[in-house]
Design a protein around this motif. Sequence first.
Motif, PDB file in Angstrom:
ATOM      1  N   CYS A 115      40.456  30.167  36.848  1.00 48.13           N
ATOM      2  CA  CYS A 115      41.649  30.914  37.255  1.00 48.13           C
ATOM      3  C   CYS A 115      41.872  30.761  38.757  1.00 48.13           C
ATOM      4  O   CYS A 115      40.972  31.029  39.559  1.00 48.13           O
ATOM      5  CB  CYS A 115      41.493  32.388  36.894  1.00 48.13           C
ATOM      6  SG  CYS A 115      42.877  33.417  37.419  1.00 48.13           S
ATOM      7  N   TYR A 153      46.988  29.567  36.635  1.00 43.94           N
ATOM      8  CA  TYR A 153      47.448  30.030  37.951  1.00 43.94           C
ATOM      9  C   TYR A 153      48.015  31.435  37.826  1.00 43.94           C
ATOM     10  O   TYR A 153      48.909  31.689  37.011  1.00 43.94           O
ATOM     11  CB  TYR A 153      48.519  29.097  38.507  1.00 43.94           C
ATOM     12  CG  TYR A 153      49.108  29.601  39.811  1.00 43.94           C
ATOM     13  CD1 TYR A 153      48.400  29.482  40.997  1.00 43.94           C
ATOM     14  CD2 TYR A 153      50.353  30.230  39.836  1.00 43.94           C
ATOM     15  CE1 TYR A 153      48.920  29.963  42.184  1.00 43.94           C
ATOM     16  CE2 TYR A 153      50.881  30.712  41.023  1.00 43.94           C
ATOM     17  CZ  TYR A 153      50.156  30.573  42.194  1.00 43.94           C
ATOM     18  OH  TYR A 153      50.661  31.056  43.364  1.00 43.94           O
ATOM     19  N   CYS A 154      47.478  32.356  38.630  1.00 38.28           N
ATOM     20  CA  CYS A 154      47.969  33.735  38.638  1.00 38.28           C
ATOM     21  C   CYS A 154      48.718  33.982  39.945  1.00 38.28           C
ATOM     22  O   CYS A 154      48.110  33.919  41.022  1.00 38.28           O
ATOM     23  CB  CYS A 154      46.814  34.718  38.509  1.00 38.28           C
ATOM     24  SG  CYS A 154      45.923  34.565  36.951  1.00 38.28           S
ATOM     25  N   GLY A 209      49.114  34.816  33.708  1.00 33.91           N
ATOM     26  CA  GLY A 209      49.149  33.619  34.520  1.00 33.91           C
ATOM     27  C   GLY A 209      49.960  32.527  33.852  1.00 33.91           C
ATOM     28  O   GLY A 209      50.616  32.754  32.828  1.00 33.91           O
ATOM     29  N   ILE A 262      44.926  39.788  32.878  1.00 30.60           N
ATOM     30  CA  ILE A 262      45.905  39.335  33.858  1.00 30.60           C
ATOM     31  C   ILE A 262      46.842  38.324  33.214  1.00 30.60           C
ATOM     32  O   ILE A 262      46.519  37.727  32.185  1.00 30.60           O
ATOM     33  CB  ILE A 262      45.222  38.690  35.089  1.00 30.60           C
ATOM     34  CG1 ILE A 262      44.277  37.571  34.645  1.00 30.60           C
ATOM     35  CG2 ILE A 262      44.476  39.723  35.905  1.00 30.60           C
ATOM     36  CD1 ILE A 262      43.597  36.858  35.796  1.00 30.60           C
ATOM     37  N   ALA A 319      43.347  32.550  41.345  1.00 28.21           N
ATOM     38  CA  ALA A 319      43.848  33.914  41.527  1.00 28.21           C
ATOM     39  C   ALA A 319      44.070  34.211  43.001  1.00 28.21           C
ATOM     40  O   ALA A 319      43.188  33.981  43.827  1.00 28.21           O
ATOM     41  CB  ALA A 319      42.862  34.919  40.937  1.00 28.21           C
ATOM     42  N   ASN A 320      45.249  34.711  43.340  1.00 28.24           N
ATOM     43  CA  ASN A 320      45.552  35.120  44.714  1.00 28.24           C
ATOM     44  C   ASN A 320      45.278  36.609  44.875  1.00 28.24           C
ATOM     45  O   ASN A 320      46.136  37.394  45.241  1.00 28.24           O
ATOM     46  CB  ASN A 320      47.013  34.813  45.042  1.00 28.24           C
ATOM     47  CG  ASN A 320      47.255  33.340  45.256  1.00 28.24           C
ATOM     48  OD1 ASN A 320      46.817  32.773  46.234  1.00 28.24           O
ATOM     49  ND2 ASN A 320      47.940  32.720  44.306  1.00 28.24           N
ATOM     50  N   ARG A 359      35.386  30.583  41.284  1.00 30.52           N
ATOM     51  CA  ARG A 359      36.659  31.060  40.770  1.00 30.52           C
ATOM     52  C   ARG A 359      36.408  31.917  39.544  1.00 30.52           C
ATOM     53  O   ARG A 359      35.419  31.712  38.834  1.00 30.52           O
ATOM     54  CB  ARG A 359      37.563  29.889  40.381  1.00 30.52           C
ATOM     55  CG  ARG A 359      38.197  29.141  41.541  1.00 30.52           C
ATOM     56  CD  ARG A 359      39.089  28.030  41.023  1.00 30.52           C
ATOM     57  NE  ARG A 359      39.794  27.341  42.081  1.00 30.52           N
ATOM     58  CZ  ARG A 359      40.595  26.302  41.887  1.00 30.52           C
ATOM     59  NH1 ARG A 359      40.777  25.836  40.654  1.00 30.52           N
ATOM     60  NH2 ARG A 359      41.213  25.728  42.899  1.00 30.52           N
ATOM     61  N   VAL A 398      39.865  39.997  41.216  1.00 27.22           N
ATOM     62  CA  VAL A 398      39.903  40.379  39.802  1.00 27.22           C
ATOM     63  C   VAL A 398      38.520  40.847  39.382  1.00 27.22           C
ATOM     64  O   VAL A 398      37.512  40.518  40.018  1.00 27.22           O
ATOM     65  CB  VAL A 398      40.360  39.200  38.914  1.00 27.22           C
ATOM     66  CG1 VAL A 398      41.793  38.818  39.233  1.00 27.22           C
ATOM     67  CG2 VAL A 398      39.442  37.993  39.080  1.00 27.22           C
TER      68      VAL A 398
END
Length: 216
Positions: free
Chosen positions: A77, A102-103, A91, A89, A79-80, A60, A83
């Motif tokens: 993070c 959580y993003c 989140g 970013i 991330a969906n 991650r 990055v």
Amino acid sequence: MKKPNMAATAVIVFIFGILVPAVLLWVVTFGMDESREYKEDGIKVSCTVIGTSVTGSSSRPKVKYKSPEGEWIEADCIANGKVMMGQKIEGYVMPDDPKNVYCPPDMALKMVFYALSAAAFVGGGAVLFKGLKDLRKYNILIKNGVPCKAQLTSWYEKNGIKEIQLRVFRRNGEEQIVSVQAIKGTPIVGEYYDIIMSEDDAGKITAALNDERLGM
């Protein structure tokens, strides 16, 4: 002339017109998007990607953010999306879990899933429409069709399907060119082939091949 396989059509429609769109929408609504819980109960933070956190066979992004108290915290993070190092970013963190950020998925990614879902639904609908159209044609020919011979005037092949044009004659003696599909063999221009043809009261011609040389 074979009866359309509506069972196979139903399976295709169920898979591509119902199941696939439902799965894609579920992924977008529930599987991909945990935003609702995080946005309602979490704290919004601005992060900077500083590396990668490896746990077993998974990895991650590692990010750093400043807490409301002014403390710099390093966290994993969720991330969906992809990055890059140094990327900033936004989140959310839960108050009781500051080590995980959580993003939410990017809207563009969601739109891709929505588009795929819509395409699958439309594709399933198109298969259903064609199946019903072929079944209606079959029923018309079984009920009102008469066997006759028609001369092949031209043909072409597209996507592996041979479209052939045949010269037929209406009840009033007028000539008309109809187009039907051949599933095997090589059509010969000028040759006569067996077909089944029906003409309704409005003069509309419905026809299908009934010749073993090109597929029945």
